[in-house]
Write a protein that holds these residues in place. Structure first.
Motif, PDB file in Angstrom:
ATOM      1  N   ARG A  84       0.911  -1.218  -0.041  1.00 31.62           N
ATOM      2  CA  ARG A  84       0.094  -0.062  -0.063  1.00 31.62           C
ATOM      3  C   ARG A  84       0.822   1.326  -0.059  1.00 31.62           C
ATOM      4  O   ARG A  84       0.740   1.931   0.831  1.00 31.62           O
ATOM      5  CB  ARG A  84      -0.867   0.002   1.019  1.00 31.62           C
ATOM      6  N   ARG A  85       1.876   1.380  -0.978  1.00 32.51           N
ATOM      7  CA  ARG A  85       2.609   2.463  -1.026  1.00 32.51           C
ATOM      8  C   ARG A  85       2.813   3.191  -2.323  1.00 32.51           C
ATOM      9  O   ARG A  85       2.369   2.816  -3.323  1.00 32.51           O
ATOM     10  CB  ARG A  85       4.167   1.838  -0.765  1.00 32.51           C
ATOM     11  N   VAL A  86       3.221   4.434  -2.450  1.00 37.50           N
ATOM     12  CA  VAL A  86       3.607   5.169  -3.548  1.00 37.50           C
ATOM     13  C   VAL A  86       4.647   6.008  -3.365  1.00 37.50           C
ATOM     14  O   VAL A  86       5.379   6.153  -2.356  1.00 37.50           O
ATOM     15  CB  VAL A  86       2.441   6.251  -4.079  1.00 37.50           C
ATOM     16  N   GLU A  87       5.515   6.086  -4.582  1.00 39.71           N
ATOM     17  CA  GLU A  87       6.616   7.038  -4.636  1.00 39.71           C
ATOM     18  C   GLU A  87       6.251   8.042  -5.778  1.00 39.71           C
ATOM     19  O   GLU A  87       5.759   7.763  -6.672  1.00 39.71           O
ATOM     20  CB  GLU A  87       7.818   5.995  -4.922  1.00 39.71           C
ATOM     21  N   LYS A  88       7.030   9.381  -5.408  1.00 40.51           N
ATOM     22  CA  LYS A  88       6.636  10.318  -6.167  1.00 40.51           C
ATOM     23  C   LYS A  88       7.737  11.330  -5.995  1.00 40.51           C
ATOM     24  O   LYS A  88       8.313  11.419  -5.201  1.00 40.51           O
ATOM     25  CB  LYS A  88       5.469  10.883  -6.022  1.00 40.51           C
ATOM     26  N   THR A  89       7.871  12.067  -7.247  1.00 42.52           N
ATOM     27  CA  THR A  89       8.851  13.224  -6.931  1.00 42.52           C
ATOM     28  C   THR A  89       7.708  14.417  -6.862  1.00 42.52           C
ATOM     29  O   THR A  89       6.891  14.607  -7.946  1.00 42.52           O
ATOM     30  CB  THR A  89       9.612  13.525  -8.279  1.00 42.52           C
ATOM     31  N   ARG A  90       7.816  15.325  -6.165  1.00 41.17           N
ATOM     32  CA  ARG A  90       7.074  16.503  -6.104  1.00 41.17           C
ATOM     33  C   ARG A  90       7.515  17.830  -6.316  1.00 41.17           C
ATOM     34  O   ARG A  90       8.816  18.058  -5.719  1.00 41.17           O
ATOM     35  CB  ARG A  90       6.302  16.596  -4.618  1.00 41.17           C
ATOM     36  N   TRP A  91       7.011  18.381  -7.107  1.00 41.75           N
ATOM     37  CA  TRP A  91       7.614  19.898  -7.606  1.00 41.75           C
ATOM     38  C   TRP A  91       6.481  20.911  -6.850  1.00 41.75           C
ATOM     39  O   TRP A  91       5.239  20.804  -7.348  1.00 41.75           O
ATOM     40  CB  TRP A  91       7.681  20.130  -9.176  1.00 41.75           C
ATOM     41  N   THR A  92       6.855  21.775  -6.482  1.00 39.14           N
ATOM     42  CA  THR A  92       5.938  23.015  -5.720  1.00 39.14           C
ATOM     43  C   THR A  92       6.433  24.115  -6.207  1.00 39.14           C
ATOM     44  O   THR A  92       7.537  24.567  -6.430  1.00 39.14           O
ATOM     45  CB  THR A  92       6.386  22.841  -4.274  1.00 39.14           C
ATOM     46  N   GLY A  93       5.422  24.969  -6.805  1.00 39.91           N
ATOM     47  CA  GLY A  93       5.717  26.196  -7.310  1.00 39.91           C
ATOM     48  C   GLY A  93       4.414  27.093  -7.143  1.00 39.91           C
ATOM     49  O   GLY A  93       3.543  26.768  -6.617  1.00 39.91           O
ATOM     50  N   GLY A  94       4.653  28.438  -7.601  1.00 43.01           N
ATOM     51  CA  GLY A  94       3.460  29.323  -7.409  1.00 43.01           C
ATOM     52  C   GLY A  94       2.520  29.441  -8.518  1.00 43.01           C
ATOM     53  O   GLY A  94       2.993  29.225  -9.839  1.00 43.01           O
ATOM     54  N   LEU A  95       1.304  29.779  -8.154  1.00 49.28           N
ATOM     55  CA  LEU A  95       0.414  30.100  -9.185  1.00 49.28           C
ATOM     56  C   LEU A  95      -0.110  31.830  -9.056  1.00 49.28           C
ATOM     57  O   LEU A  95       0.240  32.075  -8.086  1.00 49.28           O
ATOM     58  CB  LEU A  95      -0.869  29.139  -9.278  1.00 49.28           C
ATOM     59  N   ASP A  96      -1.132  32.202  -9.732  1.00 52.65           N
ATOM     60  CA  ASP A  96      -1.845  33.375  -9.592  1.00 52.65           C
ATOM     61  C   ASP A  96      -2.585  33.328  -8.280  1.00 52.65           C
ATOM     62  O   ASP A  96      -2.790  32.308  -7.759  1.00 52.65           O
ATOM     63  CB  ASP A  96      -2.500  33.811 -10.575  1.00 52.65           C
ATOM     64  N   GLN A  97      -3.045  34.559  -7.923  1.00 56.10           N
ATOM     65  CA  GLN A  97      -3.772  34.748  -6.834  1.00 56.10           C
ATOM     66  C   GLN A  97      -2.912  34.274  -5.254  1.00 56.10           C
ATOM     67  O   GLN A  97      -3.517  33.650  -4.292  1.00 56.10           O
ATOM     68  CB  GLN A  97      -5.162  34.332  -6.848  1.00 56.10           C
ATOM     69  N   GLY A  98      -1.734  34.151  -5.370  1.00 58.82           N
ATOM     70  CA  GLY A  98      -0.871  33.754  -4.173  1.00 58.82           C
ATOM     71  C   GLY A  98      -1.165  32.033  -4.010  1.00 58.82           C
ATOM     72  O   GLY A  98      -0.759  31.508  -3.005  1.00 58.82           O
ATOM     73  N   LEU A  99      -1.733  31.213  -4.890  1.00 59.98           N
ATOM     74  CA  LEU A  99      -1.717  29.969  -4.847  1.00 59.98           C
ATOM     75  C   LEU A  99      -0.570  29.105  -5.017  1.00 59.98           C
ATOM     76  O   LEU A  99       0.514  29.669  -5.666  1.00 59.98           O
ATOM     77  CB  LEU A  99      -2.859  29.465  -5.604  1.00 59.98           C
ATOM     78  N   THR A 100      -0.309  28.060  -4.457  1.00 56.69           N
ATOM     79  CA  THR A 100       0.761  27.059  -4.876  1.00 56.69           C
ATOM     80  C   THR A 100       0.166  25.618  -5.418  1.00 56.69           C
ATOM     81  O   THR A 100      -0.635  24.936  -5.054  1.00 56.69           O
ATOM     82  CB  THR A 100       1.370  26.842  -3.440  1.00 56.69           C
ATOM     83  N   PHE A 101       1.027  25.218  -6.412  1.00 51.03           N
ATOM     84  CA  PHE A 101       0.730  24.071  -7.015  1.00 51.03           C
ATOM     85  C   PHE A 101       1.430  22.986  -6.281  1.00 51.03           C
ATOM     86  O   PHE A 101       2.747  23.208  -6.052  1.00 51.03           O
ATOM     87  CB  PHE A 101       0.764  24.037  -8.587  1.00 51.03           C
ATOM     88  N   GLU A 102       1.299  21.715  -6.297  1.00 45.86           N
ATOM     89  CA  GLU A 102       2.125  20.357  -5.945  1.00 45.86           C
ATOM     90  C   GLU A 102       1.916  19.712  -7.025  1.00 45.86           C
ATOM     91  O   GLU A 102       0.727  18.807  -7.282  1.00 45.86           O
ATOM     92  CB  GLU A 102       1.767  19.886  -4.558  1.00 45.86           C
ATOM     93  N   LEU A 103       2.978  19.480  -8.090  1.00 41.94           N
ATOM     94  CA  LEU A 103       3.123  18.341  -8.985  1.00 41.94           C
ATOM     95  C   LEU A 103       3.593  17.112  -8.674  1.00 41.94           C
ATOM     96  O   LEU A 103       4.949  17.477  -8.484  1.00 41.94           O
ATOM     97  CB  LEU A 103       3.744  19.094 -10.169  1.00 41.94           C
ATOM     98  N   ASP A 104       3.068  16.223  -8.599  1.00 41.43           N
ATOM     99  CA  ASP A 104       3.447  14.975  -8.521  1.00 41.43           C
ATOM    100  C   ASP A 104       3.530  13.942  -9.868  1.00 41.43           C
ATOM    101  O   ASP A 104       2.949  13.869 -10.579  1.00 41.43           O
ATOM    102  CB  ASP A 104       2.565  14.067  -7.407  1.00 41.43           C
ATOM    103  N   ILE A 105       4.835  13.531  -9.796  1.00 38.51           N
ATOM    104  CA  ILE A 105       5.491  12.659 -10.878  1.00 38.51           C
ATOM    105  C   ILE A 105       5.639  11.105 -10.256  1.00 38.51           C
ATOM    106  O   ILE A 105       6.617  10.898  -9.577  1.00 38.51           O
ATOM    107  CB  ILE A 105       6.422  13.352 -11.645  1.00 38.51           C
ATOM    108  N   PHE A 106       4.825  10.419 -10.482  1.00 35.49           N
ATOM    109  CA  PHE A 106       4.629   9.111  -9.739  1.00 35.49           C
ATOM    110  C   PHE A 106       5.676   7.962 -10.323  1.00 35.49           C
ATOM    111  O   PHE A 106       6.161   8.161 -11.755  1.00 35.49           O
ATOM    112  CB  PHE A 106       3.372   8.587  -9.738  1.00 35.49           C
TER     113      PHE A 106
END
Length: 164
Positions: A84-106
């Motif tokens: 019951r596991r996952v592995e991923k690389t997470r990229w965190t960056g900024g979006l408009d309106q002060g929001l943040t994205f978390e992009l997961d590449i599994f």
């Protein structure tokens, strides 16, 4: 005490954005609870940080509590997540309106799946969000794309998605 609320939307990603300004981390997470449990208990290692997380509810608004634990505690519990596991690389960056994205590449059995999540301050803000062009289909309410479901279904789900 009421649990903290996590208000987020999740999207598939088919084309990577420019990640030059984003930060990268490596994650592995495993689930201590079984599929039938209504509450989700997971372990997560992000680089050198170890977290025990309890989530409840479903959809874009969920209860969430996180507790930082030691590496020794993590290692003691990690074997209980086998299968019951996952592995991923997470990229965190900024979006408009002060929001943040978390992009997961599994990685592993879930490769080449890519998803992006955005957390919001309110449910209204989540519903008003206009996704950038590089965001794909909204899968926020599709249980199959929850990390717990992905940890359990792995390669068979990826084959199904790709039509194989």
């Amino acid at each position: 005490m009421e649990p903290s609320l996590e208000i987020e939307r999740k999207f598939l990603v088919t084309t990577l954005p420019d990640l030059a300004a984003a930060s990268r981390s490596s994650l592995r997470q495993g689930y201590l609870t079984v599929p039938e449990d209504s509450v989700e208990v997971r372990l997560r290692q992000t680089d050198g940080t170890f977290i025990l997380c309890v989530k409840s509810g479903e959809g874009i608004v969920r209860g969430e509590r996180e507790i930082e634990i030691s590496e020794a505690q993590f290692q003691l519990l990690w074997p209980q997540t086998e299968g019951r596991r996952v592995e991923k690389t997470r990229w965190t960056g900024g979006l408009d309106q002060g929001l943040t994205f978390e992009l997961d590449i599994f990685g592993g059995a879930l490769a080449p799946l890519m998803m992006v999540e955005v957390e919001f301050r309110s449910e209204a803000e989540a519903h008003q969000f206009v996704a950038p062009d590089w965001f794909g289909r909204d899968v926020s309410t599709d249980r199959r794309f929850g990390n717990k479901s992905l940890a359990l279904s792995g390669a068979s789900f990826i084959r199904e998605l790709s039509g194989g």
